[in-house]
Design a protein around this motif. Structure first.
Motif, short mmCIF file in Angstrom:
data_model
loop_
_atom_site.label_atom_id
_atom_site.label_comp_id
_atom_site.label_asym_id
_atom_site.label_seq_id
_atom_site.Cartn_x
_atom_site.Cartn_y
_atom_site.Cartn_z
N TYR A 3 34.16 9.59 -15.18
CA TYR A 3 33.95 10.35 -16.41
C TYR A 3 32.49 10.74 -16.56
CZ TYR A 3 31.70 6.37 -18.69
OH TYR A 3 30.83 5.37 -19.01
N PHE A 4 32.25 11.72 -17.39
CA PHE A 4 30.91 12.16 -17.80
C PHE A 4 30.94 12.22 -19.31
CE2 PHE A 4 28.25 15.79 -19.15
CZ PHE A 4 27.01 15.33 -18.73
N ALA A 5 29.99 11.56 -19.96
CA ALA A 5 29.94 11.55 -21.42
C ALA A 5 28.58 12.06 -21.89
CB ALA A 5 30.19 10.14 -21.95
N ALA A 6 28.60 13.18 -22.58
CA ALA A 6 27.38 13.79 -23.09
C ALA A 6 27.39 13.77 -24.61
CB ALA A 6 27.24 15.22 -22.59
N ALA A 7 26.37 13.15 -25.18
CA ALA A 7 26.18 13.15 -26.63
C ALA A 7 25.29 14.33 -26.98
CB ALA A 7 25.55 11.84 -27.08
N VAL A 8 25.70 15.09 -27.97
CA VAL A 8 24.91 16.22 -28.46
C VAL A 8 24.71 15.98 -29.94
CG1 VAL A 8 24.86 18.72 -28.74
CG2 VAL A 8 25.97 17.74 -26.73
N VAL A 9 23.44 15.86 -30.35
CA VAL A 9 23.14 15.54 -31.74
C VAL A 9 22.26 16.63 -32.36
CG1 VAL A 9 23.41 13.07 -31.43
CG2 VAL A 9 21.17 14.07 -31.12
N ALA A 42 20.80 11.68 -37.43
CA ALA A 42 21.36 13.00 -37.13
C ALA A 42 22.36 13.41 -38.21
CB ALA A 42 22.06 12.99 -35.77
N ASP A 43 22.33 14.70 -38.56
CA ASP A 43 23.32 15.16 -39.54
C ASP A 43 24.66 15.42 -38.86
OD1 ASP A 43 22.18 17.45 -38.30
OD2 ASP A 43 22.78 18.73 -39.96
N LEU A 44 24.65 15.62 -37.53
CA LEU A 44 25.89 15.85 -36.79
C LEU A 44 25.73 15.31 -35.38
CD1 LEU A 44 28.70 17.20 -36.51
CD2 LEU A 44 27.51 19.29 -35.87
N SER A 45 26.72 14.54 -34.93
CA SER A 45 26.72 14.00 -33.57
C SER A 45 28.06 14.32 -32.93
CB SER A 45 26.51 12.49 -33.59
OG SER A 45 25.30 12.14 -34.20
N LEU A 46 28.02 14.85 -31.72
CA LEU A 46 29.23 15.14 -30.95
C LEU A 46 29.16 14.39 -29.63
CD1 LEU A 46 29.33 19.03 -31.38
CD2 LEU A 46 30.73 17.36 -32.61
N LEU A 47 30.30 13.94 -29.16
CA LEU A 47 30.37 13.33 -27.84
C LEU A 47 31.46 14.04 -27.06
CD1 LEU A 47 29.47 11.09 -25.86
CD2 LEU A 47 31.29 9.66 -26.83
N PHE A 48 31.10 14.56 -25.90
CA PHE A 48 32.04 15.21 -25.00
C PHE A 48 32.30 14.25 -23.84
CE2 PHE A 48 29.71 18.56 -27.11
CZ PHE A 48 30.70 19.44 -27.51
N VAL A 49 33.55 13.82 -23.69
CA VAL A 49 33.92 12.94 -22.58
C VAL A 49 34.86 13.72 -21.67
CG1 VAL A 49 34.96 10.75 -21.91
CG2 VAL A 49 33.72 10.91 -24.09
N ALA A 51 36.91 13.65 -18.08
CA ALA A 51 37.43 12.68 -17.11
C ALA A 51 38.17 13.38 -15.98
CB ALA A 51 38.36 11.69 -17.81
N ASP A 52 37.73 13.07 -14.77
CA ASP A 52 38.38 13.53 -13.54
C ASP A 52 38.76 15.01 -13.52
OD1 ASP A 52 38.11 11.18 -12.23
OD2 ASP A 52 40.20 10.59 -12.36
N ASP A 53 37.93 15.86 -14.05
CA ASP A 53 38.19 17.30 -14.07
C ASP A 53 39.54 17.65 -14.67
OD1 ASP A 53 35.73 17.81 -12.91
OD2 ASP A 53 36.52 17.83 -10.88
N THR A 54 40.07 16.76 -15.52
CA THR A 54 41.40 16.96 -16.08
C THR A 54 41.43 16.85 -17.60
OG1 THR A 54 42.34 16.01 -14.07
CG2 THR A 54 43.80 16.16 -15.97
N TYR A 55 40.74 15.87 -18.14
CA TYR A 55 40.83 15.57 -19.57
C TYR A 55 39.50 15.77 -20.28
CZ TYR A 55 44.98 13.24 -17.78
OH TYR A 55 46.16 12.97 -17.15
N LEU A 56 39.59 16.19 -21.54
CA LEU A 56 38.41 16.33 -22.40
C LEU A 56 38.71 15.65 -23.73
CD1 LEU A 56 35.61 17.58 -23.08
CD2 LEU A 56 36.86 19.57 -23.94
N VAL A 57 37.78 14.84 -24.17
CA VAL A 57 37.84 14.23 -25.50
C VAL A 57 36.55 14.59 -26.21
CG1 VAL A 57 38.03 12.10 -26.84
CG2 VAL A 57 39.29 12.33 -24.69
N ILE A 58 36.67 15.00 -27.47
CA ILE A 58 35.50 15.31 -28.29
C ILE A 58 35.54 14.38 -29.50
CG2 ILE A 58 34.26 17.07 -29.60
CD1 ILE A 58 35.82 19.17 -27.92
N LEU A 59 34.44 13.68 -29.72
CA LEU A 59 34.28 12.84 -30.90
C LEU A 59 33.21 13.48 -31.78
CD1 LEU A 59 35.13 10.81 -28.49
CD2 LEU A 59 34.47 9.06 -30.12
#
Length: 176
Positions: A3-9, A42-49, A51-59
């Motif tokens: 997986y790759f998890a990128a936090a964007v704040v 932060a007023d807004l935090s996003l996390l993009f996860v 996984a295996d070039d198949t799944y995306l989860v956004i928090l």
């Protein structure tokens, strides 16, 4: 499963991005806490996860509170421990949205002859597809991006971050 998890704040000075380790996280609340720790004010935090070039989860966290989650496919919960942790508790399928529009990614060529289905019939997106609506990505667009044939989770993240204005920051994380 990799997986790759990128936090964007978003803080007063604009958007910043950081890679986030999810190793050893016990539940989605702990993942949210790790996201909160990136920039507590932060007023807004996003996390993009991705996984295996198949799944995306956004928090999404607004001012460190009110966790909202979207998953591109409920099958991720069955495929891995991390998937179960992030989307296993999501019961709300979002495939029933009306007027799902065809969306072509900004990076796609102008080949108008190849019509792609707006929703992948095998995917079962779950959670809150409207979590980015106020940022310029309505639920229908997010669903269409996730279902667009040939779009990988990294491509969807890049499209979203392009709209937000932080695509370069996220892409730099991938290069490290």
């Amino acid at each position: 499963m990799s997986y790759f998890a990128a936090a964007v704040v978003r803080e007063k000075g604009g958007w910043t991005a950081a890679e986030l380790s999810l190793r050893g996280a016990a539940d989605v609340d702990e993942v949210a806490e790790r996201l909160r720790d990136i920039a507590p004010d932060a007023d807004l935090s996003l996390l993009f996860v991705e996984a295996d070039d198949t799944y995306l989860v956004i928090l999404r966290l607004d001012e460190g509170e009110d966790l909202r989650v979207f998953g591109s496919d409920s099958a991720y919960a069955e495929e891995s421990r991390l998937g179960a942790l992030l989307v296993g508790d999501l019961k709300t399928s979002v495939t029933g949205l009306d007027e799902t529009e065809e969306v072509r990614p900004a990076a796609a060529s102008g080949d108008e002859d190849s019509e792609q289905p707006a929703v992948d019939p095998e995917a079962d997106p779950v959670g809150e597809a409207d979590l980015l609506t106020d940022l310029g990505i309505p639920a229908q667009r997010l669903l269409a991006l996730c279902a667009h044939e040939g779009m990988m989770p990294a491509d969807v993240t890049a499209e979203i971050c392009q709209v937000l204005g932080c695509v370069d920051d996220v892409e730099e994380l991938r290069e490290v």
